[in-house]
Write a protein that holds these residues in place. Structure first.
Motif, short mmCIF file in Angstrom:
data_model
loop_
_atom_site.label_atom_id
_atom_site.label_comp_id
_atom_site.label_asym_id
_atom_site.label_seq_id
_atom_site.Cartn_x
_atom_site.Cartn_y
_atom_site.Cartn_z
N GLN A 151 16.49 -3.07 11.42
CA GLN A 151 15.53 -2.36 10.32
C GLN A 151 14.98 -1.21 10.93
O GLN A 151 14.80 -1.09 12.01
CB GLN A 151 14.51 -3.39 9.96
N HIS A 152 15.15 -0.29 10.05
CA HIS A 152 14.43 1.16 10.39
C HIS A 152 13.18 1.33 9.28
O HIS A 152 13.11 1.31 8.15
CB HIS A 152 15.52 2.39 9.74
N PHE A 153 11.98 1.43 10.25
CA PHE A 153 10.56 1.53 9.68
C PHE A 153 10.39 2.96 9.47
O PHE A 153 10.59 3.62 10.54
CB PHE A 153 9.89 0.62 10.38
N THR A 154 9.82 3.17 8.52
CA THR A 154 9.03 4.73 8.46
C THR A 154 7.53 4.30 7.83
O THR A 154 7.13 3.74 7.14
CB THR A 154 9.74 5.78 7.54
N LEU A 155 6.75 4.70 9.04
CA LEU A 155 4.97 4.50 8.63
C LEU A 155 4.59 5.85 8.58
O LEU A 155 4.66 6.77 9.21
CB LEU A 155 4.50 3.89 9.80
N GLN A 156 3.51 5.95 7.64
CA GLN A 156 2.89 7.28 7.31
C GLN A 156 1.79 7.21 8.48
O GLN A 156 1.41 6.14 8.86
CB GLN A 156 2.06 7.20 5.73
N ASP A 159 0.78 -1.21 0.00
CA ASP A 159 -0.19 -0.10 -0.08
C ASP A 159 0.94 1.27 0.13
O ASP A 159 0.33 2.31 -0.09
CB ASP A 159 -1.04 0.05 1.06
N GLY A 160 2.26 0.98 0.15
CA GLY A 160 3.14 2.20 0.19
C GLY A 160 3.16 3.13 1.34
O GLY A 160 3.78 4.01 1.46
N GLN A 161 2.48 2.43 2.29
CA GLN A 161 2.35 3.10 3.53
C GLN A 161 3.66 3.20 4.35
O GLN A 161 3.59 3.87 5.50
CB GLN A 161 1.04 3.30 4.08
N VAL A 162 4.37 1.92 4.13
CA VAL A 162 5.37 1.40 5.25
C VAL A 162 6.74 1.62 4.18
O VAL A 162 6.72 0.74 3.26
CB VAL A 162 5.24 0.26 5.91
N ARG A 163 7.94 1.83 4.84
CA ARG A 163 9.11 1.94 4.04
C ARG A 163 10.06 1.27 5.32
O ARG A 163 9.91 1.91 6.51
CB ARG A 163 9.62 3.25 3.45
N GLY A 203 -1.27 6.68 10.48
CA GLY A 203 -2.45 5.60 10.17
C GLY A 203 -1.77 4.39 9.79
O GLY A 203 -2.90 3.39 9.83
N ALA A 204 -0.44 4.21 9.23
CA ALA A 204 -0.18 3.09 8.64
C ALA A 204 -0.12 1.92 9.61
O ALA A 204 0.45 2.13 10.98
CB ALA A 204 0.94 3.12 7.84
N LYS A 205 -0.17 0.64 9.21
CA LYS A 205 0.01 -0.31 10.20
C LYS A 205 0.76 -1.55 9.44
O LYS A 205 0.48 -1.69 8.29
CB LYS A 205 -1.19 -0.99 10.69
N ILE A 206 1.90 -2.36 9.99
CA ILE A 206 2.24 -3.51 9.46
C ILE A 206 2.54 -4.60 10.47
O ILE A 206 2.90 -4.36 11.77
CB ILE A 206 3.78 -2.88 8.79
N GLU A 207 2.33 -5.95 9.95
CA GLU A 207 2.44 -6.93 10.99
C GLU A 207 3.56 -7.56 10.41
O GLU A 207 3.38 -8.31 9.23
CB GLU A 207 1.13 -7.87 10.97
N HIS A 208 4.69 -7.84 10.94
CA HIS A 208 5.99 -7.98 10.30
C HIS A 208 6.49 -9.30 10.89
O HIS A 208 6.60 -9.46 12.16
CB HIS A 208 7.00 -6.97 10.68
N ALA A 209 6.91 -10.18 9.93
CA ALA A 209 7.07 -11.73 10.50
C ALA A 209 8.30 -11.72 11.18
O ALA A 209 9.46 -10.91 10.70
CB ALA A 209 7.02 -12.69 9.18
N VAL A 210 8.39 -12.41 12.35
CA VAL A 210 9.92 -12.62 12.88
C VAL A 210 10.11 -13.84 13.27
O VAL A 210 9.11 -14.67 13.68
CB VAL A 210 9.59 -11.58 14.17
N GLU A 266 -1.03 9.71 14.44
CA GLU A 266 -1.56 10.79 13.54
C GLU A 266 -0.40 11.37 13.10
O GLU A 266 -0.54 12.11 11.94
CB GLU A 266 -2.43 11.74 14.48
N GLU A 267 0.68 10.98 13.25
CA GLU A 267 2.06 11.54 12.78
C GLU A 267 2.90 10.38 12.10
O GLU A 267 2.58 9.15 12.60
CB GLU A 267 2.89 12.29 13.57
N PRO A 268 3.80 10.76 11.25
CA PRO A 268 4.77 9.70 10.63
C PRO A 268 5.46 9.00 12.05
O PRO A 268 5.60 9.55 12.92
CB PRO A 268 5.76 10.25 9.74
N LEU A 269 5.77 7.72 11.71
CA LEU A 269 6.41 7.03 12.74
C LEU A 269 7.81 6.67 12.29
O LEU A 269 7.90 5.90 11.25
CB LEU A 269 5.52 5.95 13.35
N ASP A 270 8.97 6.83 13.09
CA ASP A 270 10.22 6.35 12.67
C ASP A 270 10.84 5.43 13.64
O ASP A 270 10.95 6.07 14.97
CB ASP A 270 11.23 7.34 12.53
N VAL A 271 10.87 4.33 13.33
CA VAL A 271 11.20 3.19 14.54
C VAL A 271 12.01 2.14 14.19
O VAL A 271 12.25 1.93 12.96
CB VAL A 271 9.79 2.77 14.93
N LEU A 272 12.93 1.98 14.96
CA LEU A 272 13.93 0.98 14.64
C LEU A 272 13.58 -0.20 15.14
O LEU A 272 12.89 -0.43 16.52
CB LEU A 272 15.39 1.06 15.37
#
Ligand code: FE2
Length: 290
Positions: A183-188, A155-159, A190-197, A242-248
């Motif tokens: 990994q450095h995630f940037t979420l727009q 959906d282009g919302q998670v990099r 409201g974006a959400k990701i379920e990341h396999a670990v 409500e804002e972009p999220l930058d998280v490792l």
């Protein structure tokens, strides 16, 4: 059926001074959390705005028994070591330095950056080496930003910038000694990701900016918080507010070996630490030719 990992607990980063006097925020090691096997340290350096002539760094010092990983977000980080490696990290670049049996290195601002001043923001992670690798030859992997694989969600919302491990089907270019995720995630907003670990990895996140929802939690967690997950599921859920999220996202397979630390040396026994000090003092970790 997949299930998402729950939060074990959160740890706030502690503000402290390192090296030649630069300020870091450190979620571990602290009195609350000594390490996160196989990680020994996480420092967020800055962001700080240096006036001309004021930029600081860490002059010549040794390491043995682990790896130092530097990730530049803003500004410049210079590096030189006794194995003959030198380079400059610019925004987005990563340097993965395997100290192994020992190196002496300096982490100082480049002369030009020192002269002009500017904003510095970066991260340093210490990755422990297993007993069998503590005395290997030093290695240096420098990865410019352009060569670090990036993946984007459908959906282009998670990099995600894949420094180590694999995310969204994209594998990292850097080689690690044991299985590591970085990994450095940037979420727009409201974006959400379920990341396999993988099941045998322990993982945590460290927020850089923006507030996010982690795991099953329904309340937001802000930046400079380390979120440690239980190993009770096969995914990690990250969601932006409500804002972009930058998280490792960092993780690894625990080594489950004794950790004996003495400043820049991390070994398995007191005897090995004594030997490290002797070897350093005898010049066996080399020196930097300036
Ligand atoms: Fe260092």
């Amino acid at each position: 059926m997949s299930s998402t990992r729950t939060i074990e607990r959160t740890y706030p980063a502690v503000r402290t001074t390192e090296g030649g006097g630069f300020i870091v925020h450190r979620p571990f090691p602290t009195r609350m959390l000594m390490d996160f096997d196989p990680f020994l340290l996480l420092d967020e350096m800055g962001p700080i705005d240096y006036a001309p002539g004021e930029a600081k760094g860490a002059p010549d010092h040794p390491h043995r028994g682990f790896e130092t990983v530097t990730y530049a977000l803003e500004g410049q980080f210079g590096h030189k070591d006794s194995a003959g490696h030198s380079g400059t990290l610019n925004a987005g670049d990563v340097q993965w330095m395997t100290a192994g049996a020992g190196v002496v290195h300096s982490e100082m601002p480049d002369p030009e950056f020192l002269r002009t001043g500017g904003r510095v923001h970066g991260l340093q992670v210490w990755v422990n080496l297993p007993r069998s690798d503590k005395m290997i030859a030093p290695r240096y992997q420098e990865m410019p930003s352009a060569k670090i694989p990036v993946a984007t969600s459908a959906d282009g919302q998670v990099r995600v910038k894949v420094i180590a491990g694999e995310a969204l089907g994209v594998a990292a270019a850097i080689e690690t000694r044991t299985p590591i995720l970085y990994q450095h995630f940037t979420l727009q907003p409201g974006a959400k990701i379920e990341h396999a670990v993988p099941a045998n990895y322990r993982v945590f996140t460290y927020g850089l900016s923006g507030k996010g929802f982690y795991g099953e939690a329904r309340s937001e967690i802000g930046p400079r918080q380390m979120v440690v997950f239980n190993s009770d599921g096969d995914t990690v859920t990250l969601a932006a507010g409500e804002e972009p999220l930058d998280v490792l996202l960092l993780g690894g397979v625990p080594l489950k070996e004794p950790v004996v630390r003495y400043g820049p040396f991390v070994m398995n026994t007191e005897d090995e630490i004594r030997q490290a000090v002797i070897d350093y003092q005898a010049g066996r970790m080399g020196q930097i030719t300036h």
